[in-house]
Design a protein around this motif. Sequence first.
Motif, PDB file in Angstrom:
ATOM      1  N   LYS A  38       0.815  -1.220   0.000  1.00 53.10           N
ATOM      2  CA  LYS A  38       0.000   0.000   0.000  1.00 53.10           C
ATOM      3  C   LYS A  38       0.843   1.262   0.000  1.00 53.10           C
ATOM      4  CE  LYS A  38      -4.085  -1.972   2.039  1.00 53.10           C
ATOM      5  NZ  LYS A  38      -5.309  -1.628   1.408  1.00 53.10           N
ATOM      6  N   GLN A  39       1.978   1.236   0.662  1.00 52.99           N
ATOM      7  CA  GLN A  39       2.793   2.436   0.734  1.00 52.99           C
ATOM      8  C   GLN A  39       3.853   2.501  -0.374  1.00 52.99           C
ATOM      9  OE1 GLN A  39       4.497   3.183   4.553  1.00 52.99           O
ATOM     10  NE2 GLN A  39       4.922   5.297   4.059  1.00 52.99           N
ATOM     11  N   LEU A  40       4.454   1.365  -0.723  1.00 52.36           N
ATOM     12  CA  LEU A  40       5.585   1.378  -1.649  1.00 52.36           C
ATOM     13  C   LEU A  40       5.312   0.717  -2.996  1.00 52.36           C
ATOM     14  CD1 LEU A  40       8.360   0.601   0.968  1.00 52.36           C
ATOM     15  CD2 LEU A  40       7.733   2.830   0.018  1.00 52.36           C
ATOM     16  N   GLY A  41       4.186   0.061  -3.154  1.00 51.14           N
ATOM     17  CA  GLY A  41       3.818  -0.507  -4.446  1.00 51.14           C
ATOM     18  C   GLY A  41       4.595  -1.748  -4.833  1.00 51.14           C
ATOM     19  N   VAL A  42       4.844  -1.902  -6.137  1.00 47.66           N
ATOM     20  CA  VAL A  42       5.394  -3.132  -6.693  1.00 47.66           C
ATOM     21  C   VAL A  42       6.804  -3.461  -6.210  1.00 47.66           C
ATOM     22  CG1 VAL A  42       3.940  -3.051  -8.741  1.00 47.66           C
ATOM     23  CG2 VAL A  42       6.182  -1.967  -8.801  1.00 47.66           C
ATOM     24  N   ALA A  43       7.544  -2.473  -5.735  1.00 50.06           N
ATOM     25  CA  ALA A  43       8.912  -2.719  -5.273  1.00 50.06           C
ATOM     26  C   ALA A  43       8.951  -3.234  -3.841  1.00 50.06           C
ATOM     27  CB  ALA A  43       9.737  -1.433  -5.371  1.00 50.06           C
ATOM     28  N   ALA A  44       7.827  -3.333  -3.200  1.00 51.33           N
ATOM     29  CA  ALA A  44       7.807  -3.682  -1.779  1.00 51.33           C
ATOM     30  C   ALA A  44       7.237  -5.064  -1.498  1.00 51.33           C
ATOM     31  CB  ALA A  44       7.005  -2.634  -1.008  1.00 51.33           C
TER      32      ALA A  44
END
Length: 96
Positions: A38-44
Amino acid sequence: MALVPYDETAGIGLQKFHKPFATFSFANHTIHIRQDWKQLGVAAVVWDAAVVLSTYLEMGAVELKGRSAVELGAGTGLVGIVAALLGEWDTKDTDE
């Protein structure tokens, strides 16, 4: 914010990306990865491709002991962590 169109309610199998942690066992270690879609998107999140490549490395397909490696992937760095664990060396075999 995610960089790709994504609907949280659609698709089976995507729920694992919303779990706060992903846990894996590689190189006789337990690896806990914190995820925050939710906060960092696909990289998280830990992507399946990282798990597959980590498994491939653990099978011994590539000799990592005593070698340097650079992970040029995206995401949480699972492959780099596994490569580092597999490339550990015995300190008594090194010159000081």
